[in-house]
Design a protein around this motif. Structure first.
Motif, short mmCIF file in Angstrom:
data_model
loop_
_atom_site.label_atom_id
_atom_site.label_comp_id
_atom_site.label_asym_id
_atom_site.label_seq_id
_atom_site.Cartn_x
_atom_site.Cartn_y
_atom_site.Cartn_z
N LYS A 13 0.85 -1.18 0.00
CA LYS A 13 0.00 0.00 0.00
C LYS A 13 0.89 1.24 0.00
N SER A 73 -4.99 6.09 1.37
CA SER A 73 -4.10 4.94 1.17
C SER A 73 -4.45 4.25 -0.14
N PRO A 106 -4.21 1.09 -2.29
CA PRO A 106 -4.17 -0.24 -1.67
C PRO A 106 -3.06 -1.15 -2.17
N GLU A 107 -2.73 -2.14 -1.31
CA GLU A 107 -1.82 -3.19 -1.73
C GLU A 107 -2.55 -4.16 -2.64
#
Length: 413
Positions: free
Chosen positions: A221, A253, A255-256
């Motif tokens: 992230k 954030s 995202p991952e």
């Protein structure tokens, strides 16, 4: 090598203000070949764009290679909004965007490689008529995003290869809306800011035999703390508490994600790739903005989003017609992550299905590829928020699609 890295870094800085995506948020069109195969291009031979699709596969580049690409995206769409006066229809203003890509890979020895790349991972463009129903929510939204990454890859043995890398992610955001439309405070509001943040990635490939290979890529992230400027007008500025101008602040954030891929070679001419991407979009729970008027006190404007996690499936086929010419076909399906109470005109995008085709010319020193794609964008229903000035109770988007075209050129040294 230092000259090539410096040139690529400078190019990334120059391209950053221009990088953008079309309808949607995540971008996967990182090269003409990648578009042609629906994004399922994790195991390409001798392709510097492996930096974007699967850094562990830069070990498939022999010697030294530089690649550049440009992808054109043109979004189209309509909507029906339910208001107190009935259903009002409209459409987006066509605003094409470009997603650039530049990659450099060098083989250090028979076990080690290093690469550098700049490409768009996140971006969007959404524009509507200023005085339309959409304007009370967002009549212009632009997210220009670009990543500059560096990776080290190594052949661990005859079957395993691995890679680790770092990423600098740039985001430039611009939002325009008719704030509190339908009230005494109805006024245009403009927000513009940018942010840089760090992320990292890791990848690994495993070759079962000469015909079958699997791989996985993890991208972390990226936490952005964006400082922006805003301009308010009319009653919003004089009596609404915003002032005529000031600062805005928000934390977001990006995202991952986890990417899984499988490659099968039928023979020396034809291969097929399968690809699955899981993206943790549930990190996009809120878009809360803190406003600080010049000479005034700060106040928060919360905006819940509550997105769900994303799932993307892709299939790509590549066939060599001769020593110099290849053809590619692709299909991709992106499940929408946007809930009814978290949608907006910033990203009015439902499920995306992409069909693509492309061709490639290659010799010992250079490669030229072109491709086209058609993205069928499914409908999206979302709720209006009267507390934020939306003049509609709900919206249904329809007849949405994006036309895509890409060109790539690679040079071996």
């Amino acid at each position: 090598m230092k000259k090539h890295f410096l040139a690529l870094g400078l190019a990334a800085a120059l391209l950053a203000p221009q990088a953008a995506g079309a309808e949607g948020f995540a971008i996967y069109e990182w090269s003409a070949e990648g578009l042609a195969m629906g994004g399922a291009r994790m195991f390409a031979e001798d392709d510097a764009a492996n930096m974007a699709y699967n850094p562990a596969s830069i070990v498939k580049v022999q010697g030294e290679a530089f690649k550049t690409s440009a992808t054109y995206l043109s979004p189209h769409g309509k909507y029906d909004a339910t208001t107190t006066g009935g259903v009002v229809s409209g459409k987006n203003r066509i605003h094409p965007a470009w997603a650039p890509g530049m990659y450099y890979v060098r083989q250090i020895n028979d076990k080690e490689w290093v690469g550098m790349g700049t490409y768009s991972r996140f971006g969007m463009v959404s524009q509507f008529e200023r005085n339309s129903v959409a304007g009370s929510n967002a009549f212009s939204s632009k997210l220009n995003g670009i990543s500059l990454g560096v990776n080290y890859a190594r052949k661990l043995d005859e079957k395993w290869t691995g890679s680790v890398g770092a990423e600098v992610n740039y985001v430039g955001l611009q939002l325009d809306k008719n704030a509190f439309a339908g009230t005494a405070y109805a006024s245009p509001l403009h927000i513009e800011g940018e942010s840089y943040a760090l992320g990292w990635n890791a990848a690994a490939n495993y070759a079962f035999d000469d015909k079958n290979e699997a791989g996985v890529v993890y991208r972390s992230k990226v936490n952005h703390s964006m400082e922006a400027d805003y301009d308010a007008h009319g009653m919003l500025a004089t009596a609404g508490g915003y002032g005529s101008a000031g600062d805005a602040y928000a934390c977001v954030s990006l995202p991952e994600s986890l990417t899984f891929g499988y490659n099968h070679k039928f023979d020396d001419k034809t291969r097929v790739e399968l690809n699955y991407i899981w993206t943790r979009w549930d990190r996009y729970q809120n878009l809360d903005i803190t406003f600080t008027p010049n000479g005034g006190h700060s106040f928060d404007v919360p905006q819940p989003k509550n997105w769900g996690n994303g799932k993307r499936f892709a299939l790509g086929v590549e066939h060599k017609f001769s020593d110099k010419y290849s053809g590619m076909l692709g299909y991709a399906y992106d499940h929408s992550s946007i809930p009814y109470e978290g949608g907006d005109f910033m990203i009015p995008t439902g499920t995306r299905t992409t069909y693509s085709i492309g061709g490639q010319y290659h010799d010992k020193k250079q490669t030229l590829a072109v491709s086209v794609g058609w993205m069928d964008v499914g409908s999206l229903d979302f709720k209006g928020d009267a507390s934020h000035g939306d003049t509609f109770s709900n919206v249904h988007t329809r007849d949405s699609y994006t036309k895509i075209a890409s060109i790539s050129y690679q040079r071996k040294f």
